[in-house]
Motif scaffolding. Structure first.
Motif, PDB file in Angstrom:
ATOM      1  N   ILE A  12       0.700  -0.980  -0.187  1.00 49.17           N
ATOM      2  CA  ILE A  12       0.306   0.265   0.260  1.00 49.17           C
ATOM      3  C   ILE A  12       1.171   1.165  -0.087  1.00 49.17           C
ATOM      4  O   ILE A  12       0.708   2.328  -0.391  1.00 49.17           O
ATOM      5  N   GLN A  13       2.087   1.159   0.666  1.00 46.95           N
ATOM      6  CA  GLN A  13       3.072   2.629  -0.124  1.00 46.95           C
ATOM      7  C   GLN A  13       3.927   2.480  -1.409  1.00 46.95           C
ATOM      8  O   GLN A  13       4.545   3.152  -1.661  1.00 46.95           O
ATOM      9  N   THR A  14       2.835   1.292  -2.208  1.00 51.04           N
ATOM     10  CA  THR A  14       3.329   1.831  -3.761  1.00 51.04           C
ATOM     11  C   THR A  14       2.003   1.755  -4.563  1.00 51.04           C
ATOM     12  O   THR A  14       1.015   1.934  -4.096  1.00 51.04           O
ATOM     13  N   ASP A  15       2.405   1.489  -5.269  1.00 50.46           N
ATOM     14  CA  ASP A  15       0.839   1.871  -6.120  1.00 50.46           C
ATOM     15  C   ASP A  15       0.973   0.730  -7.270  1.00 50.46           C
ATOM     16  O   ASP A  15      -0.082   0.626  -8.301  1.00 50.46           O
ATOM     17  N   ASP A  16       0.820  -0.977  -6.617  1.00 52.28           N
ATOM     18  CA  ASP A  16       1.172  -1.570  -7.202  1.00 52.28           C
ATOM     19  C   ASP A  16      -0.300  -2.687  -6.502  1.00 52.28           C
ATOM     20  O   ASP A  16      -0.866  -3.455  -6.204  1.00 52.28           O
ATOM     21  N   TRP A  17      -1.496  -2.346  -7.369  1.00 51.43           N
ATOM     22  CA  TRP A  17      -3.187  -2.991  -7.700  1.00 51.43           C
ATOM     23  C   TRP A  17      -2.419  -4.343  -7.869  1.00 51.43           C
ATOM     24  O   TRP A  17      -3.694  -5.197  -7.094  1.00 51.43           O
ATOM     25  N   THR A  18      -2.049  -4.707  -8.633  1.00 51.05           N
ATOM     26  CA  THR A  18      -1.673  -5.992  -8.769  1.00 51.05           C
ATOM     27  C   THR A  18      -1.409  -6.925  -8.122  1.00 51.05           C
ATOM     28  O   THR A  18      -1.803  -8.007  -7.291  1.00 51.05           O
ATOM     29  N   ARG A  19      -0.664  -6.518  -6.925  1.00 48.22           N
ATOM     30  CA  ARG A  19       0.328  -7.445  -5.575  1.00 48.22           C
ATOM     31  C   ARG A  19      -0.925  -7.095  -4.893  1.00 48.22           C
ATOM     32  O   ARG A  19      -1.095  -8.163  -3.802  1.00 48.22           O
ATOM     33  N   PHE A  20      -1.614  -5.816  -4.401  1.00 48.20           N
ATOM     34  CA  PHE A  20      -2.771  -5.716  -3.823  1.00 48.20           C
ATOM     35  C   PHE A  20      -3.580  -6.527  -4.333  1.00 48.20           C
ATOM     36  O   PHE A  20      -4.330  -7.128  -2.684  1.00 48.20           O
ATOM     37  N   GLY A  21      -3.970  -6.575  -5.346  1.00 48.17           N
ATOM     38  CA  GLY A  21      -4.990  -8.110  -5.570  1.00 48.17           C
ATOM     39  C   GLY A  21      -4.470 -10.029  -5.130  1.00 48.17           C
ATOM     40  O   GLY A  21      -5.754  -9.609  -4.733  1.00 48.17           O
ATOM     41  N   GLN A  22      -3.844  -9.513  -4.963  1.00 52.08           N
ATOM     42  CA  GLN A  22      -3.113 -11.570  -5.189  1.00 52.08           C
ATOM     43  C   GLN A  22      -3.468 -10.951  -3.671  1.00 52.08           C
ATOM     44  O   GLN A  22      -4.281 -12.313  -3.812  1.00 52.08           O
ATOM     45  N   ILE A  23      -3.212 -10.152  -2.858  1.00 49.70           N
ATOM     46  CA  ILE A  23      -2.555 -10.686  -1.566  1.00 49.70           C
ATOM     47  C   ILE A  23      -4.159 -10.496  -1.137  1.00 49.70           C
ATOM     48  O   ILE A  23      -4.563 -11.636   0.022  1.00 49.70           O
ATOM     49  N   VAL A  24      -4.760  -9.698  -1.498  1.00 59.77           N
ATOM     50  CA  VAL A  24      -6.574  -9.617  -0.551  1.00 59.77           C
ATOM     51  C   VAL A  24      -7.202 -11.042  -1.542  1.00 59.77           C
ATOM     52  O   VAL A  24      -8.254 -11.481  -0.489  1.00 59.77           O
ATOM     53  N   GLU A  25      -6.839 -11.119  -2.561  1.00 55.68           N
ATOM     54  CA  GLU A  25      -8.170 -12.447  -2.782  1.00 55.68           C
ATOM     55  C   GLU A  25      -7.674 -13.625  -2.152  1.00 55.68           C
ATOM     56  O   GLU A  25      -8.865 -14.264  -1.246  1.00 55.68           O
ATOM     57  N   GLN A  26      -5.986 -14.276  -1.803  1.00 54.93           N
ATOM     58  CA  GLN A  26      -5.752 -14.716  -1.052  1.00 54.93           C
ATOM     59  C   GLN A  26      -6.199 -15.123   0.458  1.00 54.93           C
ATOM     60  O   GLN A  26      -6.336 -16.376   0.206  1.00 54.93           O
ATOM     61  N   GLU A  27      -6.196 -13.814   0.717  1.00 54.52           N
ATOM     62  CA  GLU A  27      -6.790 -13.521   2.361  1.00 54.52           C
ATOM     63  C   GLU A  27      -7.745 -14.574   2.500  1.00 54.52           C
ATOM     64  O   GLU A  27      -8.554 -14.847   3.264  1.00 54.52           O
ATOM     65  N   ALA A  28      -9.454 -13.416   1.435  1.00 48.73           N
ATOM     66  CA  ALA A  28     -10.443 -14.312   1.319  1.00 48.73           C
ATOM     67  C   ALA A  28     -10.614 -15.934   0.760  1.00 48.73           C
ATOM     68  O   ALA A  28     -11.608 -16.496   1.960  1.00 48.73           O
ATOM     69  N   LEU A  29      -9.489 -15.772   0.371  1.00 41.63           N
ATOM     70  CA  LEU A  29     -10.232 -17.496   0.143  1.00 41.63           C
ATOM     71  C   LEU A  29      -9.874 -18.021   1.032  1.00 41.63           C
ATOM     72  O   LEU A  29      -9.886 -19.558   1.347  1.00 41.63           O
ATOM     73  N   SER A  30      -8.502 -18.090   2.416  1.00 35.12           N
ATOM     74  CA  SER A  30      -7.790 -18.298   2.804  1.00 35.12           C
ATOM     75  C   SER A  30      -9.215 -18.492   4.243  1.00 35.12           C
ATOM     76  O   SER A  30      -9.399 -19.629   4.737  1.00 35.12           O
ATOM     77  N   LEU A  31      -9.661 -17.341   4.637  1.00 39.13           N
ATOM     78  CA  LEU A  31     -10.753 -17.107   5.199  1.00 39.13           C
ATOM     79  C   LEU A  31     -11.829 -18.474   4.840  1.00 39.13           C
ATOM     80  O   LEU A  31     -12.390 -19.212   6.798  1.00 39.13           O
TER      81      LEU A  31
END
Ligand code: PMV
Length: 344
Positions: A234-253
């Motif tokens: 979130i200190q960068t503008d990397d939406w791709t990495r942001f999305g990868q982590i966020v989707e992985q979190e959702a599916l891990s839950l």
């Protein structure tokens, strides 16, 4: 100090990017979590107090025995140690949500947040508040519902001790403002209501199923790693990495739910249809469009405000078919609670 008075607070809901799942002791998290505070989805709670005893609770103007007994229990637990002054007052609480009741949106974060803010205002008015107002409100909200402690701050909030954020604590949330790249300052959240029904397994039962879960320890480590990574992203503008982590979190839950001792599923067929549709659309259009899930079947679409128009057309043309009664809510990252005037 006045012995009678009142307060009114508006408190938003929040959606976790890094999920809190599993707890111990008195509402302490098994791993730290990070959320965005929403803008539109909120609860407004009014508290009126005067010397005496007893509680009257109205939800959207009506008596609501189920909510009332949860709040009564919570206030009673607070009156033992945290807020003994509550024993000396008669309280009237009125609460309303900006989103329709039974829309499938959890109201415990915004509801407990608004209630905690009212109670801490009262504590302050009585001259009993020690320390920082918002930290105390977050602490009290946490005792009502873990994730609620993050709702008292705007933008992004973090709950749980982590070396990455000095001052972070398991007892209350802290705001995450420093160095957030403007790319993540205007996140949109379109909430697709896949089902309005009551969840078959509550979050309380879900947290309990993490005790002794075969994957518990690796899940907690994974969440901590994902948090450290996301705080950098979130200190960068990397939406791709942001999305990868966020989707992985959702599916891990949801993977934790599916692999617990008593396995269960909160995703519906349409949840999966939407996830597949998003993946296809993203590959086709190259949009920074990602999803997250709460403990339920509804899908939160996360994307930057810059593609809002295109995404809304896409939702209306291709995704509403998966929503119960074509219902979805347009929300975004918000500024946090509002202290509203009492008595108007
Ligand atoms: O606050 P609770 O006990 O309702 O737990 C909510 C947990 C999740 O919403 C699934 C994740 C989170 O961090 O908000």
């Amino acid at each position: 100090m006045t012995q009678a008075g009142g307060f009114r607070w508006q408190c938003p809901s929040n959606i976790a990017l890094i999920k809190y799942w599993g707890k111990h002791g008195n509402q302490l998290p098994a791993n730290p979590s990070l959320s965005i505070t929403l803008d539109t989805a909120h609860t407004i709670t009014t508290l009126a107090y005067k010397p005496g005893s007893g509680l009257r609770f109205l939800f959207e103007g009506k008596e609501n025995p189920a909510f009332s007994s949860r709040i009564e229990k919570f206030l009673k637990s607070l009156s033992f140690e945290e807020m003994p002054f509550l024993k000396d007052f008669e309280l009237k609480l009125e609460s309303e949500n900006s989103f329709p009741h039974s829309s499938g949106i959890a109201s415990s974060a915004s509801g407990m947040g608004a209630l905690a803010l009212c109670l801490v205002s009262m504590e302050e008015e009585l001259g009993l508040l020690k320390g920082n107002f918002m930290q105390r409100a977050s602490h009290i909200a946490r005792l009502g519902s873990g994730s609620a402690c993050r709702s008292v701050y705007g933008n992004m909030a973090l709950w749980g001790k982590t070396e990455s954020i000095p001052g972070s604590s398991d007892q209350y949330a802290v705001v995450v403002n420093d160095n957030v790249n403007p790319a993540f300052s205007k996140i949109k959240d379109s909430i697709l209501i896949i089902s309005k029904g009551k969840k078959p397994v509550s979050s309380t039962a879900g947290h309990a199923l993490m005790d002794g879960h075969a994957y518990a320890e690796s899940r907690f480590t994974h969440a901590k790693d994902n948090l450290a990574k996301l705080l950098n992203v979130i200190q960068t503008d990397d939406w791709t990495r942001f999305g990868q982590i966020v989707e992985q979190e959702a599916l891990s839950l949801h993977a934790m739910m599916m692999s617990s001792a008593t396995p269960y599923l909160l995703m519906e067929p349409n949840t999966i249809a939407v996830i597949r549709a998003i993946w296809e659309k993203r590959a086709k259009e190259n949009w920074p469009l990602y999803f997250t899930l709460d403990a339920g079947p509804n899908v939160h679409l996360l994307y930057p405000e810059s593609i809002e128009k295109e995404v809304e057309v896409y939702i209306n043309e291709e995704l509403v078919v998966y929503c119960e009664n074509n219902y979805w809510i347009s929300d975004k990252i918000g500024n946090g609670p509002l202290n509203l005037k009492y008595g108007y």
